[in-house]
Structures are given as structure tokens and as C-alpha cells.
Write an enzyme that holds these catalytic residues in place. Structure first.
Site, short mmCIF file in Angstrom:
data_model
loop_
_atom_site.label_atom_id
_atom_site.label_comp_id
_atom_site.label_asym_id
_atom_site.label_seq_id
_atom_site.Cartn_x
_atom_site.Cartn_y
_atom_site.Cartn_z
N THR A 149 40.16 43.53 32.22
CA THR A 149 40.31 44.84 32.85
C THR A 149 40.41 45.95 31.81
O THR A 149 40.84 45.72 30.67
CB THR A 149 41.58 44.86 33.73
OG1 THR A 149 41.85 46.18 34.18
CG2 THR A 149 42.80 44.38 32.93
N ASP A 150 40.06 47.16 32.21
CA ASP A 150 40.24 48.31 31.33
C ASP A 150 41.70 48.70 31.18
O ASP A 150 42.07 49.47 30.27
CB ASP A 150 39.42 49.51 31.82
CG ASP A 150 39.78 49.95 33.24
OD1 ASP A 150 40.63 49.31 33.88
OD2 ASP A 150 39.19 50.94 33.72
N GLU A 151 42.57 48.17 32.03
CA GLU A 151 43.98 48.54 31.97
C GLU A 151 44.67 48.08 30.69
O GLU A 151 45.75 48.57 30.34
CB GLU A 151 44.72 48.02 33.20
CG GLU A 151 44.22 48.63 34.49
CD GLU A 151 45.11 48.32 35.69
OE1 GLU A 151 46.34 48.30 35.53
OE2 GLU A 151 44.55 48.10 36.79
N TYR A 175 51.27 43.57 34.61
CA TYR A 175 49.92 43.03 34.86
C TYR A 175 49.02 43.24 33.65
O TYR A 175 48.42 42.29 33.12
CB TYR A 175 49.30 43.71 36.07
CG TYR A 175 47.80 43.59 36.11
CD1 TYR A 175 47.19 42.33 36.15
CD2 TYR A 175 46.98 44.71 36.09
CE1 TYR A 175 45.80 42.21 36.16
CE2 TYR A 175 45.59 44.60 36.10
CZ TYR A 175 45.01 43.34 36.14
OH TYR A 175 43.64 43.23 36.14
N LYS A 179 47.24 40.51 31.00
CA LYS A 179 45.80 40.43 30.75
C LYS A 179 45.48 40.66 29.27
O LYS A 179 44.59 40.03 28.70
CB LYS A 179 45.04 41.44 31.62
CG LYS A 179 45.01 41.08 33.09
CD LYS A 179 44.28 39.77 33.36
CE LYS A 179 42.79 39.88 33.15
NZ LYS A 179 42.09 38.61 33.53
#
Length: 369
Positions: A149-151, A175, A179
Site C-alpha cells: 500500500t501507499d500508506e 496497519y 505493511k
């Protein structure tokens, strides 16, 4: 709709393990792959937790080259058995706890699935890869694709340049931290062992089979039910929206043409403020030829207390995958949202059973304030 996947006509069939293949992005990927490569073997492994739904794959049941297995990615014995008995050479790793709100309430599960589960898969694939290297010809091209994810990159200010593959990691939620940890493990297994791993970091996905807790399906369903549309804070948070079909096409290209050890950012080139996205969904629902409990639907918009640690803006620079692999998104946010709204209008029998008492209790816990 034709996605811009350019793969050489002469190709060796792949034998894939798709983890989390009954979830949102995973199920769309499985449909994409089965439709495009009917001679490839696909084994889906999914624990069928709250967001995994075997009904997402029901139209594939009975296909000769498709198999579904209910199981956990932390189960090393099961992973080993599948890799060897099915003679698999590719892992497409989607399985993850993925909702920020849930990670704030209960982070333990995110570490277990996203970090420990990824480590388990890497160890199993390393053993399988070593076997393939010893027993097969050079025509085998094993791939471990890690979908992230870009997060992991943190939050952007309004005028900051978009995330690139070299943006330093700065996760701000349990989260995204989990990741980020899994990304680091995948990268380390390439550099330490030579394992043919590839990482992709995508922006926010949307489309069919999206679990109701996420923003776009939540708004669609609440409009149909006449319930408030909860918008965090001032609604000015910005996300780059990527239609899930475009994402699957990008992953297809990465598996076939991506370089081991590389990271590819996948974005939709569609930066939208949350409040503008919700307003657009209201307009699309108002235009639909259906009876709504409340019309205009924007009367349901309700601003709620902001999420803890809420990142202000995400944006993906997808130049690398475009220039090196030839992929770019083909679906505008306007077109994709219209298709998504139509899907939820036409598939009440899919989403209504998901509004369980457990889901309702979770919903109240998150939005009661």
C-alpha cells in the site's frame, strides 16, 4: 472494458498461489487472471475472516484449473503442501488485515497476519524456489509478488510531490506499520537470499466485491438504506483512487515483466478530497432510476470525529511502471465510480448478508461519536 495489459503472446503457463484471493482485490485479480489465462493453474488460499467471502469466487467453482483452499497464511505445513502438491511457481500475496480503523482498535491481528504471515510465506517459497532451481530448466521463472500500500510512505502535505519508489517509509497507523514491516521482509529476502520477490505499492482501490466497511461501498450502501454518511473530520483528506480492474492489469504486467528485487508504485492519477468523493457518489445515486429513502442523498452527509492519526493526503507517482513496464491506468474516477455504483445497485444479494450483527457492532463502535 479493455485494460492495457501487454504481455508477449508466447508465454509459459504459470501455477499461482493467490493468498487472500477471496477478498476484494484478490478476488478481482483471480477473475482477471482466470479470464485472461484459462490454461494457468490458480490455487486460492483464504482464511475467510470477516472480509473474505467465498461467494466472490462462486462463478469459478468447477473450473478444472481453479482450486479454493480455506486456510491461514501462518500455517507453514499447509503452505508447503500446496506449493509442492500443486507444483506452484508463483505467489501473488494479497492476504492482509487492511482496514486502518480496525488496526486502531485491535492491532495484534495486523502484526500476526501482515508480518508473521508474510514471513511464513517467504520461508516456504524460499524452500520451493530452491527446489525449482535444482529440478527444472531455465524456463521456470518463479515470482513472489507482494501487494502492498501507499500508506507505508506516511502523509503528504497539500503541495508535496507524490510518493515515488524511493520515498522514505513513515507509516502512521498500526496497519501501515505492519505493511511496512512486511515490505522490509520481502525486500530483505531478495537481497539476502536472491529470492525473486517484487513489491507493489498501490493507492486506494475501489470497485466490485469491496467490503462494506470501506469508504466507497459504505457510502453506496448507506445511501440505499437511508443512513447517515459519516465523513471524518473536515472531509478534506485526499486520496489517489485506483479502479481495481486497472490495478489487476498492472499486477499482471508486473508478474510477467517486472524485475526481481524491484518496487513498483501503482496509482490511478485521481486525487480526490473525501468530501468531493462522497458528494459525487450522492449525485450518481440521485441520477439512478431507483427509489431512495432520502433524496437528494447529500442530505445524509454527517461529519464525525476524525480518525486517530488520520493521514492528510496520499498521492502516487506511477512513472516507473509506465516507463519501464508500459502500464498506465485506463479508467477515470468518474467512469470507475459510475461502474461501482451500478455494481452495488445490481448486487444487493451480495452485500446485504454482510451487514451482520458483528459488522453492525463494529460500525457503532467506530462511528457512534
Amino acid at each position: 472494458m479493455q485494460n492495457n495489459v501487454n504481455v508477449d503472446l508466447v508465454r509459459i503457463p504459470r501455477r499461482l498461489l493467490v493468498t487472500g484471493g477471496a477478498g476484494f482485490i484478490g478476488a478481482n485479480f483471480v477473475h482477471h487472471w482466470c479470464d485472461r489465462y484459462p490454461n494457468d493453474r490458480i490455487v486460492v488460499l483464504d482464511a475467510l475472516t470477516y472480509a473474505g467471502n467465498q461467494a466472490n469466487l462462486k462463478d469459478l467453482e468447477g473450473r478444472e484449473n481453479f482450486r479454493f483452499v480455506q486456510g491461514n497464511i501462518c500455517d507453514r505445513a499447509l503452505i508447503d503442501e500446496l506449493l509442492y502438491t500443486e507444483n506452484l511457481n508463483t505467489i501473488a500475496h494479497f492476504a492482509a488485515e487492511s482496514h486502518v480503523d480496525r488496526s486502531i482498535l485491535a492491532p495484534d491481528a495486523f502484526i500476526q497476519t501482515n508480518v508473521v504471515g508474510t514471513l511464513t510465506l517467504l520461508e516456504a517459497f524460499k524452500k520451493r524456489w530452491q527446489t525449482l532451481n535444482q529440478a527444472t530448466t531455465s524456463s521456470e521463472h518463479p515470482v513472489f509478488l507482494h501487494v502492498s500500500t501507499d500508506e507505508v510512505y506516511g502523509s503528504l502535505t497539500p503541495d508535496a510531490p507524490a510518493f515515488t519508489e524511493t520515498t522514505p517509509y513513515a507509516p502512521n497507523s498500526p496497519y501501515s506499520a505492519s505493511k511496512a514491516g512486511s515490505d522490509h521482509l520481502v525486500r530483505a529476502y531478495y537481497h539476502t537470499y536472491g529470492l525473486p520477490t517484487i513489491i507493489t505499492n498501490c493507492s486506494n482501490n475501489y470497485g466490485p466485491y469491496h467490503f462494506p466497511e470501506k469508504l466507497i461501498p459504505l457510502m453506496c450502501i448507506n445511501i440505499l438504506m437511508g443512513k447517515p454518511l459519516p465523513v471524518y473530520g473536515d472531509g478534506q483528506n485526499v486520496r489517489d483512487w485506483l479502479y481495481v480492474g486497472d490495478h489487476c492489469a498492472a499486477l499482471d504486467v508486473v508478474i510477467h515483466k517486472g524485475e526481481p528485487g524491484q518496487t513498483y508504485n501503482i496509482g490511478g492519477n485521481n486525487e480526490v478530497k473525501n468530501i468531493d468523493l462522497v458528494t459525487t457518489l450522492c449525485q450518481l445515486m440521485d441520477e439512478a432510476d431507483i427509489k431512495l429513502p432520502v433524496r437528494p442523498a447529500n442530505e445524509l452527509i454527517t461529519f464525525v470525529k476524525d480518525r486517530l492519526g488520520h493521514d492528510r493526503r496520499y498521492a502516487i507517482n506511477a512513472t516507473k511502471i509506465k516507463t519501464e513496464l508500459g502500464w498506465s491506468p485506463s479508467v477515470t474516477v468518474e467512469e470507475g465510480l459510475r461502474q461501482t455504483v451500478e455494481w452495488y445497485l445490481n448486487n444487493r444479494d451480495w452485500w446485504e448478508p454482510l451487514l451482520s450483527p458483528e459488522y453492525q457492532a463494529y460500525y457503532q463502535k467506530v462511528y457512534a461519536s
